[in-house]
Every structure is written in C-alpha cells, then in structure tokens.
Design a protein around this motif. Structure first.
Motif, PDB file in Angstrom:
ATOM      1  N   ALA A   8       0.839  -1.203   0.000  1.00 52.70           N
ATOM      2  CA  ALA A   8       0.000   0.000   0.000  1.00 52.70           C
ATOM      3  C   ALA A   8       0.871   1.250   0.000  1.00 52.70           C
ATOM      4  O   ALA A   8       0.630   2.191  -0.786  1.00 52.70           O
ATOM      5  CB  ALA A   8      -0.945   0.000   1.201  1.00 52.70           C
ATOM      6  N   SER A   9       1.885   1.284   0.849  1.00 53.98           N
ATOM      7  CA  SER A   9       2.784   2.436   0.912  1.00 53.98           C
ATOM      8  C   SER A   9       3.532   2.617  -0.403  1.00 53.98           C
ATOM      9  O   SER A   9       3.710   3.743  -0.878  1.00 53.98           O
ATOM     10  CB  SER A   9       3.797   2.270   2.048  1.00 53.98           C
ATOM     11  OG  SER A   9       3.141   2.226   3.281  1.00 53.98           O
ATOM     12  N   ARG A  43       9.607  10.603   2.144  1.00 54.77           N
ATOM     13  CA  ARG A  43       9.294   9.308   2.774  1.00 54.77           C
ATOM     14  C   ARG A  43       8.068   8.670   2.126  1.00 54.77           C
ATOM     15  O   ARG A  43       8.028   7.458   1.896  1.00 54.77           O
ATOM     16  CB  ARG A  43       9.083   9.475   4.277  1.00 54.77           C
ATOM     17  CG  ARG A  43      10.371   9.684   5.061  1.00 54.77           C
ATOM     18  CD  ARG A  43      10.177   9.595   6.569  1.00 54.77           C
ATOM     19  NE  ARG A  43       9.190  10.528   7.081  1.00 54.77           N
ATOM     20  CZ  ARG A  43       9.408  11.814   7.369  1.00 54.77           C
ATOM     21  NH1 ARG A  43      10.605  12.329   7.177  1.00 54.77           N
ATOM     22  NH2 ARG A  43       8.450  12.576   7.855  1.00 54.77           N
ATOM     23  N   ILE A  44       7.065   9.475   1.815  1.00 53.40           N
ATOM     24  CA  ILE A  44       5.859   8.951   1.159  1.00 53.40           C
ATOM     25  C   ILE A  44       6.213   8.408  -0.215  1.00 53.40           C
ATOM     26  O   ILE A  44       5.850   7.283  -0.563  1.00 53.40           O
ATOM     27  CB  ILE A  44       4.765  10.037   1.066  1.00 53.40           C
ATOM     28  CG1 ILE A  44       4.229  10.356   2.459  1.00 53.40           C
ATOM     29  CG2 ILE A  44       3.633   9.589   0.134  1.00 53.40           C
ATOM     30  CD1 ILE A  44       3.350  11.589   2.515  1.00 53.40           C
ATOM     31  N   GLN A  48       8.018   4.687   2.438  1.00 48.39           N
ATOM     32  CA  GLN A  48       8.312   4.569   3.865  1.00 48.39           C
ATOM     33  C   GLN A  48       7.294   5.307   4.722  1.00 48.39           C
ATOM     34  O   GLN A  48       7.137   5.005   5.893  1.00 48.39           O
ATOM     35  CB  GLN A  48       9.706   5.127   4.168  1.00 48.39           C
ATOM     36  CG  GLN A  48      10.808   4.356   3.506  1.00 48.39           C
ATOM     37  CD  GLN A  48      10.811   2.892   3.905  1.00 48.39           C
ATOM     38  OE1 GLN A  48      10.766   2.580   5.091  1.00 48.39           O
ATOM     39  NE2 GLN A  48      10.833   2.011   2.941  1.00 48.39           N
ATOM     40  N   GLY A  49       6.631   6.283   4.149  1.00 50.33           N
ATOM     41  CA  GLY A  49       5.674   7.076   4.910  1.00 50.33           C
ATOM     42  C   GLY A  49       4.329   6.391   5.055  1.00 50.33           C
ATOM     43  O   GLY A  49       4.011   5.432   4.350  1.00 50.33           O
ATOM     44  N   ASN A  50       3.557   6.907   5.970  1.00 47.11           N
ATOM     45  CA  ASN A  50       2.210   6.411   6.199  1.00 47.11           C
ATOM     46  C   ASN A  50       1.289   7.635   6.232  1.00 47.11           C
ATOM     47  O   ASN A  50       0.936   8.122   7.304  1.00 47.11           O
ATOM     48  CB  ASN A  50       2.152   5.628   7.513  1.00 47.11           C
ATOM     49  CG  ASN A  50       0.808   5.016   7.750  1.00 47.11           C
ATOM     50  OD1 ASN A  50       0.047   4.764   6.827  1.00 47.11           O
ATOM     51  ND2 ASN A  50       0.494   4.771   9.003  1.00 47.11           N
ATOM     52  N   PRO A  51       0.950   8.165   5.045  1.00 46.83           N
ATOM     53  CA  PRO A  51       0.197   9.418   5.018  1.00 46.83           C
ATOM     54  C   PRO A  51      -1.205   9.274   5.599  1.00 46.83           C
ATOM     55  O   PRO A  51      -1.885   8.282   5.367  1.00 46.83           O
ATOM     56  CB  PRO A  51       0.137   9.776   3.530  1.00 46.83           C
ATOM     57  CG  PRO A  51       0.342   8.492   2.818  1.00 46.83           C
ATOM     58  CD  PRO A  51       1.202   7.644   3.706  1.00 46.83           C
ATOM     59  N   ASP A  78      -2.673  -5.583   1.132  1.00 43.48           N
ATOM     60  CA  ASP A  78      -1.621  -4.630   0.795  1.00 43.48           C
ATOM     61  C   ASP A  78      -1.040  -3.919   2.020  1.00 43.48           C
ATOM     62  O   ASP A  78      -0.086  -3.160   1.898  1.00 43.48           O
ATOM     63  CB  ASP A  78      -2.155  -3.583  -0.190  1.00 43.48           C
ATOM     64  CG  ASP A  78      -2.612  -4.217  -1.484  1.00 43.48           C
ATOM     65  OD1 ASP A  78      -1.828  -4.979  -2.076  1.00 43.48           O
ATOM     66  OD2 ASP A  78      -3.754  -3.952  -1.901  1.00 43.48           O
ATOM     67  N   LEU A  79      -1.613  -4.161   3.190  1.00 40.97           N
ATOM     68  CA  LEU A  79      -1.149  -3.540   4.425  1.00 40.97           C
ATOM     69  C   LEU A  79       0.119  -4.224   4.922  1.00 40.97           C
ATOM     70  O   LEU A  79       0.432  -5.343   4.515  1.00 40.97           O
ATOM     71  CB  LEU A  79      -2.238  -3.641   5.496  1.00 40.97           C
ATOM     72  CG  LEU A  79      -3.518  -2.868   5.212  1.00 40.97           C
ATOM     73  CD1 LEU A  79      -4.565  -3.194   6.270  1.00 40.97           C
ATOM     74  CD2 LEU A  79      -3.259  -1.383   5.151  1.00 40.97           C
ATOM     75  N   PRO A  80       0.842  -3.578   5.837  1.00 42.05           N
ATOM     76  CA  PRO A  80       2.012  -4.244   6.431  1.00 42.05           C
ATOM     77  C   PRO A  80       1.588  -5.558   7.092  1.00 42.05           C
ATOM     78  O   PRO A  80       0.467  -5.679   7.597  1.00 42.05           O
ATOM     79  CB  PRO A  80       2.496  -3.245   7.489  1.00 42.05           C
ATOM     80  CG  PRO A  80       1.977  -1.922   7.032  1.00 42.05           C
ATOM     81  CD  PRO A  80       0.671  -2.221   6.349  1.00 42.05           C
TER      82      PRO A  80
END
Length: 104
Positions: A8-9, A43-44, A48-51, A78-80
């Motif tokens: 997802a990220s 980061r996004i 690496q980011g999580n907006p 798609d999530l961690p």
C-alpha cells in the motif's frame, strides 16, 4: 534504498511520484503546494511514509487529482504484515476459536 513499508505504501508513493513527474513539479514545489515538509513527501514517495487521510487530500489537491485515486484497488492484503484487520466473519471466527463467543 529501504524496502517499502508495504504494498500500500509503495503504491501510494509511486502514484505521488508519477503524478508529480507528469506535472513536471519538483518535490519542493509539491511539498509547498501541499503544505508539508519535503522530507515527509520524500518518505511517502519512497514507500516509507504512512500518510494520513488529510495528507492524501492535500497531495491530491496539489496534484489536481481525486483523493480516491491513492487507495483505489488496495485491500487488506496490501497492508504491512503486522496489521491484521478482521472482517465481521473473520472476527466472529476468531472469537469462536478463542472461546469468547459471548464477548462480542
């Protein structure tokens, strides 16, 4: 370069980067238009980011895109891997497995 935090990220980051390139916009310009820090945007874009929802709306507005574009097609898969959302059926099945049926 680090591995993306999740599919997802990675998906969101690639979309932001592609839209920014298509608009021939620098990272600094997009960050200014979206009212955010350049390092957060980096980061996004790097996965690496999580907006937050607010940040996705800010980015979509600055890129003349619809916010739903960023999440279209994404699922819980798609999530961690450490995040395990449950559907109602999954949640009830897990409660039965734990012997906690009456708790819900």
């Amino acid at each position: 370069m680090k591995e993306p935090r999740s599919r997802a990220s990675d998906h969101v980051g690639q979309l932001v980067r592609d839209l920014r390139h298509k608009a021939t916009m620098s990272r600094k310009t997009l960050a200014e238009r979206a009212d955010m820090d350049v390092s957060h945007l980096a980061r996004i874009e790097g996965g690496q980011g999580n907006p937050t929802l607010y940040v996705l709306i800010q980015l979509a507005t600055a890129l003349d895109a619809k916010p739903e574009l960023f999440v279209r097609g994404l699922t819980a898969e798609d999530l961690p891997t450490e995040i395990k959302p449950y559907s109602e059926a999954d949640f009830r099945r897990e409660l039965r497995r734990r012997g906690e049926v009456g708790s819900a």
